[in-house]
Design a protein around this motif. Structure first.
Motif, PDB file in Angstrom:
ATOM      1  N   THR A 141     -14.691  64.488  51.776  1.00 15.22           N
ATOM      2  CA  THR A 141     -15.398  65.456  52.623  1.00 15.22           C
ATOM      3  C   THR A 141     -16.909  65.239  52.592  1.00 15.22           C
ATOM      4  O   THR A 141     -17.608  65.665  53.511  1.00 15.22           O
ATOM      5  CB  THR A 141     -15.084  66.880  52.152  1.00 15.22           C
ATOM      6  N   GLN A 142     -17.421  64.599  51.549  1.00 20.19           N
ATOM      7  CA  GLN A 142     -18.861  64.385  51.422  1.00 20.19           C
ATOM      8  C   GLN A 142     -19.255  62.913  51.395  1.00 20.19           C
ATOM      9  O   GLN A 142     -20.425  62.595  51.197  1.00 20.19           O
ATOM     10  CB  GLN A 142     -19.386  65.046  50.132  1.00 20.19           C
ATOM     11  N   ARG A 143     -18.330  62.027  51.666  1.00 21.32           N
ATOM     12  CA  ARG A 143     -18.621  60.605  51.508  1.00 21.32           C
ATOM     13  C   ARG A 143     -17.868  59.818  52.561  1.00 21.32           C
ATOM     14  O   ARG A 143     -16.724  60.116  52.888  1.00 21.32           O
ATOM     15  CB  ARG A 143     -18.221  60.144  50.107  1.00 21.32           C
ATOM     16  N   GLY A 144     -18.597  58.815  53.127  1.00 19.11           N
ATOM     17  CA  GLY A 144     -17.974  57.946  54.101  1.00 19.11           C
ATOM     18  C   GLY A 144     -18.904  56.793  54.438  1.00 19.11           C
ATOM     19  O   GLY A 144     -19.845  56.485  53.682  1.00 19.11           O
ATOM     20  N   ARG A 145     -18.606  56.153  55.577  1.00 18.68           N
ATOM     21  CA  ARG A 145     -19.472  55.058  56.018  1.00 18.68           C
ATOM     22  C   ARG A 145     -19.594  55.070  57.520  1.00 18.68           C
ATOM     23  O   ARG A 145     -18.704  55.518  58.232  1.00 18.68           O
ATOM     24  CB  ARG A 145     -18.950  53.716  55.529  1.00 18.68           C
ATOM     25  N   TYR A 146     -20.772  54.557  57.990  1.00 13.45           N
ATOM     26  CA  TYR A 146     -21.058  54.456  59.422  1.00 13.45           C
ATOM     27  C   TYR A 146     -20.932  52.995  59.826  1.00 13.45           C
ATOM     28  O   TYR A 146     -21.515  52.099  59.181  1.00 13.45           O
ATOM     29  CB  TYR A 146     -22.461  54.967  59.739  1.00 13.45           C
ATOM     30  N   VAL A 147     -20.187  52.758  60.890  1.00 15.95           N
ATOM     31  CA  VAL A 147     -19.993  51.408  61.410  1.00 15.95           C
ATOM     32  C   VAL A 147     -20.575  51.374  62.829  1.00 15.95           C
ATOM     33  O   VAL A 147     -20.108  52.100  63.719  1.00 15.95           O
ATOM     34  CB  VAL A 147     -18.506  51.013  61.412  1.00 15.95           C
ATOM     35  N   PHE A 148     -21.596  50.539  63.023  1.00 15.49           N
ATOM     36  CA  PHE A 148     -22.261  50.441  64.314  1.00 15.49           C
ATOM     37  C   PHE A 148     -21.749  49.224  65.081  1.00 15.49           C
ATOM     38  O   PHE A 148     -21.296  48.226  64.491  1.00 15.49           O
ATOM     39  CB  PHE A 148     -23.769  50.325  64.123  1.00 15.49           C
ATOM     40  N   ALA A 149     -21.871  49.300  66.401  1.00  8.89           N
ATOM     41  CA  ALA A 149     -21.382  48.213  67.251  1.00  8.89           C
ATOM     42  C   ALA A 149     -22.159  46.921  67.004  1.00  8.89           C
ATOM     43  O   ALA A 149     -21.630  45.827  67.223  1.00  8.89           O
ATOM     44  CB  ALA A 149     -21.472  48.622  68.726  1.00  8.89           C
ATOM     45  N   GLN A 150     -23.420  47.034  66.560  1.00 12.79           N
ATOM     46  CA  GLN A 150     -24.214  45.833  66.308  1.00 12.79           C
ATOM     47  C   GLN A 150     -23.768  45.100  65.042  1.00 12.79           C
ATOM     48  O   GLN A 150     -24.231  43.996  64.767  1.00 12.79           O
ATOM     49  CB  GLN A 150     -25.705  46.193  66.173  1.00 12.79           C
ATOM     50  N   GLY A 151     -22.892  45.706  64.279  1.00 13.49           N
ATOM     51  CA  GLY A 151     -22.415  45.059  63.065  1.00 13.49           C
ATOM     52  C   GLY A 151     -22.936  45.678  61.781  1.00 13.49           C
ATOM     53  O   GLY A 151     -22.462  45.340  60.692  1.00 13.49           O
ATOM     54  N   ARG A 152     -23.899  46.571  61.864  1.00 13.71           N
ATOM     55  CA  ARG A 152     -24.463  47.210  60.676  1.00 13.71           C
ATOM     56  C   ARG A 152     -23.470  48.249  60.143  1.00 13.71           C
ATOM     57  O   ARG A 152     -22.930  49.057  60.886  1.00 13.71           O
ATOM     58  CB  ARG A 152     -25.795  47.864  60.994  1.00 13.71           C
ATOM     59  N   VAL A 153     -23.258  48.220  58.830  1.00 10.19           N
ATOM     60  CA  VAL A 153     -22.387  49.165  58.152  1.00 10.19           C
ATOM     61  C   VAL A 153     -23.205  49.850  57.075  1.00 10.19           C
ATOM     62  O   VAL A 153     -23.846  49.188  56.253  1.00 10.19           O
ATOM     63  CB  VAL A 153     -21.156  48.471  57.531  1.00 10.19           C
ATOM     64  N   ILE A 154     -23.216  51.182  57.076  1.00 12.54           N
ATOM     65  CA  ILE A 154     -23.949  51.959  56.079  1.00 12.54           C
ATOM     66  C   ILE A 154     -22.923  52.657  55.201  1.00 12.54           C
ATOM     67  O   ILE A 154     -22.226  53.586  55.640  1.00 12.54           O
ATOM     68  CB  ILE A 154     -24.892  52.981  56.732  1.00 12.54           C
ATOM     69  N   GLU A 155     -22.818  52.180  53.966  1.00  8.99           N
ATOM     70  CA  GLU A 155     -21.849  52.719  53.020  1.00  8.99           C
ATOM     71  C   GLU A 155     -22.457  53.890  52.252  1.00  8.99           C
ATOM     72  O   GLU A 155     -23.664  54.098  52.236  1.00  8.99           O
ATOM     73  CB  GLU A 155     -21.431  51.618  52.028  1.00  8.99           C
ATOM     74  N   ARG A 156     -21.532  54.656  51.605  1.00  7.29           N
ATOM     75  CA  ARG A 156     -21.903  55.748  50.699  1.00  7.29           C
ATOM     76  C   ARG A 156     -22.878  56.709  51.374  1.00  7.29           C
ATOM     77  O   ARG A 156     -23.977  56.954  50.895  1.00  7.29           O
ATOM     78  CB  ARG A 156     -22.496  55.215  49.404  1.00  7.29           C
ATOM     79  N   ALA A 157     -22.450  57.254  52.504  1.00 10.96           N
ATOM     80  CA  ALA A 157     -23.275  58.179  53.281  1.00 10.96           C
ATOM     81  C   ALA A 157     -22.487  59.448  53.566  1.00 10.96           C
ATOM     82  O   ALA A 157     -21.247  59.428  53.663  1.00 10.96           O
ATOM     83  CB  ALA A 157     -23.731  57.536  54.577  1.00 10.96           C
ATOM     84  N   GLY A 158     -23.221  60.562  53.692  1.00  8.17           N
ATOM     85  CA  GLY A 158     -22.593  61.831  54.012  1.00  8.17           C
ATOM     86  C   GLY A 158     -22.387  61.993  55.508  1.00  8.17           C
ATOM     87  O   GLY A 158     -22.884  61.203  56.324  1.00  8.17           O
ATOM     88  N   PRO A 159     -21.688  63.040  55.922  1.00  4.62           N
ATOM     89  CA  PRO A 159     -21.383  63.230  57.348  1.00  4.62           C
ATOM     90  C   PRO A 159     -22.554  63.782  58.169  1.00  4.62           C
ATOM     91  O   PRO A 159     -22.479  63.780  59.399  1.00  4.62           O
ATOM     92  CB  PRO A 159     -20.216  64.230  57.312  1.00  4.62           C
ATOM     93  N   ARG A 160     -23.612  64.236  57.530  1.00  2.00           N
ATOM     94  CA  ARG A 160     -24.757  64.765  58.265  1.00  2.00           C
ATOM     95  C   ARG A 160     -25.623  63.589  58.717  1.00  2.00           C
ATOM     96  O   ARG A 160     -26.004  62.731  57.913  1.00  2.00           O
ATOM     97  CB  ARG A 160     -25.566  65.715  57.396  1.00  2.00           C
ATOM     98  N   TYR A 161     -25.970  63.546  60.005  1.00  2.00           N
ATOM     99  CA  TYR A 161     -26.720  62.401  60.546  1.00  2.00           C
ATOM    100  C   TYR A 161     -27.644  62.891  61.659  1.00  2.00           C
ATOM    101  O   TYR A 161     -27.518  64.005  62.179  1.00  2.00           O
ATOM    102  CB  TYR A 161     -25.770  61.336  61.088  1.00  2.00           C
ATOM    103  N   CYS A 162     -28.597  62.009  62.064  1.00  2.00           N
ATOM    104  CA  CYS A 162     -29.453  62.262  63.234  1.00  2.00           C
ATOM    105  C   CYS A 162     -30.125  60.957  63.627  1.00  2.00           C
ATOM    106  O   CYS A 162     -30.187  60.002  62.831  1.00  2.00           O
ATOM    107  CB  CYS A 162     -30.498  63.349  62.954  1.00  2.00           C
ATOM    108  N   PHE A 163     -30.624  60.909  64.854  1.00  2.00           N
ATOM    109  CA  PHE A 163     -31.442  59.801  65.340  1.00  2.00           C
ATOM    110  C   PHE A 163     -32.865  60.310  65.541  1.00  2.00           C
ATOM    111  O   PHE A 163     -33.096  61.463  65.920  1.00  2.00           O
ATOM    112  CB  PHE A 163     -30.899  59.251  66.663  1.00  2.00           C
ATOM    113  N   GLY A 164     -33.834  59.429  65.298  1.00  2.00           N
ATOM    114  CA  GLY A 164     -35.232  59.785  65.493  1.00  2.00           C
ATOM    115  C   GLY A 164     -35.640  59.734  66.952  1.00  2.00           C
ATOM    116  O   GLY A 164     -34.893  59.212  67.810  1.00  2.00           O
ATOM    117  N   PRO A 165     -36.822  60.250  67.286  1.00  2.07           N
ATOM    118  CA  PRO A 165     -37.320  60.178  68.669  1.00  2.07           C
ATOM    119  C   PRO A 165     -37.415  58.726  69.127  1.00  2.07           C
ATOM    120  O   PRO A 165     -37.919  57.857  68.419  1.00  2.07           O
ATOM    121  CB  PRO A 165     -38.705  60.821  68.581  1.00  2.07           C
ATOM    122  N   GLY A 166     -36.905  58.448  70.310  1.00  2.00           N
ATOM    123  CA  GLY A 166     -36.920  57.089  70.828  1.00  2.00           C
ATOM    124  C   GLY A 166     -35.754  56.258  70.340  1.00  2.00           C
ATOM    125  O   GLY A 166     -35.546  55.139  70.822  1.00  2.00           O
TER     126      GLY A 166
END
Length: 250
Positions: free
Chosen positions: A162-187
């Motif tokens: 519930t508090q741990r997972g990973r983000y897989v992006f189409a460009q190939g970048r994988v971010i391990e050991r991340a929580g479900p809360r996310y955001c993108f910056g301006p631009g």
């Protein structure tokens, strides 16, 4: 008219008295006095205008008396009068040259850049102009199983707990050991996610592909496209480059 004439006589009487006094003195006494007046005129021309004017007037009126005393000491013959006339030519030429030099210095001083007063210096701003930082708000969200980034590319969140997972992006970048809360910056340049257990934040620069795992730091907001972070929710924010300079892990 009578008042003007009276003032003129008051001005001329001291000058005439000075001329007669120098003429009656021996030339070897009048010459040092005349030279002292010349030195005083040059010394006072910037300090005291009134004294400088009196010295200049004394030079012009004292020169005829000095020349008269000189020709009298030479015997008063024709050669003595010729020497006196030659001395008058040289003396008044030197006085005109001195006047020209002094007036030129005064003119240059008047055209010089005025020096600011101490009040202006005290009120003048010191250092570079201030830049007011107004951070834009961070818009956190809960990551669904699949969503899109600002470029429209697919992003997948694979939860482990519930508090741990990973983000897989189409460009190939994988971010391990991340929580479900996310955001993108301006631009859309930056992607941010919370560390598991709210222990800090993860920042990924999508332009340079640099990933920063900032344990103990919380994203406070954005200055343009740049992230600012703080140690606590109510802490003082600092730009990312300062945070990285304090030894945060990447």
């Amino acid at each position: 008219m009578a008042t003007r004439a009276g003032r003129r006589w008051v001005t001329l009487l001291p000058a005439a008295a000075w001329l007669i006094a120098v003429a009656l003195l021996p030339w070897w006494m009048g010459l040092p006095l005349w030279l002292l007046l010349a030195m005083a005129a040059m010394m006072f021309h910037r300090r005291t205008v009134h004294y400088a004017t009196l010295c200049r007037r004394g030079l012009y009126w004292g020169l005829p008396g000095l020349l008269f005393a000189t020709q009298r000491a030479m015997g008063g013959h024709l050669l003595a009068w010729g020497t006196a006339l030659l001395g008058a030519l040289v003396g008044y030429s030197l006085l005109a040259l001195m006047e020209s030099l002094l007036d030129r210095r005064v003119k240059y001083a008047a055209n010089a850049t005025p020096v600011p007063e101490w009040r202006e210096l005290a009120m003048a701003p010191v250092g570079p102009p201030a830049h007011i930082i107004e951070l834009s708000r961070v818009e956190w969200g809960n990551a669904p199983v699949e969503f899109s980034d600002p470029d429209g590319e697919s992003v997948r969140y694979e939860a482990r707990t519930t508090q741990r997972g990973r983000y897989v992006f189409a460009q190939g970048r994988v971010i391990e050991r991340a929580g479900p809360r996310y955001c993108f910056g301006p631009g859309g340049r930056w992607f941010a996610a919370r560390l598991p257990g709210e222990r800090g934040d993860i920042l990924w620069d999508r332009r340079t592909d640099h990933l920063h795992r900032l344990a103990g730091w919380t994203l406070s907001g954005w200055d343009g496209e740049q992230p600012w972070l703080a140690r606590r929710t109510d802490g003082v924010p600092a730009p990312l480059h300062e945070v990285l300079g304090r030894g945060s892990s990447r």
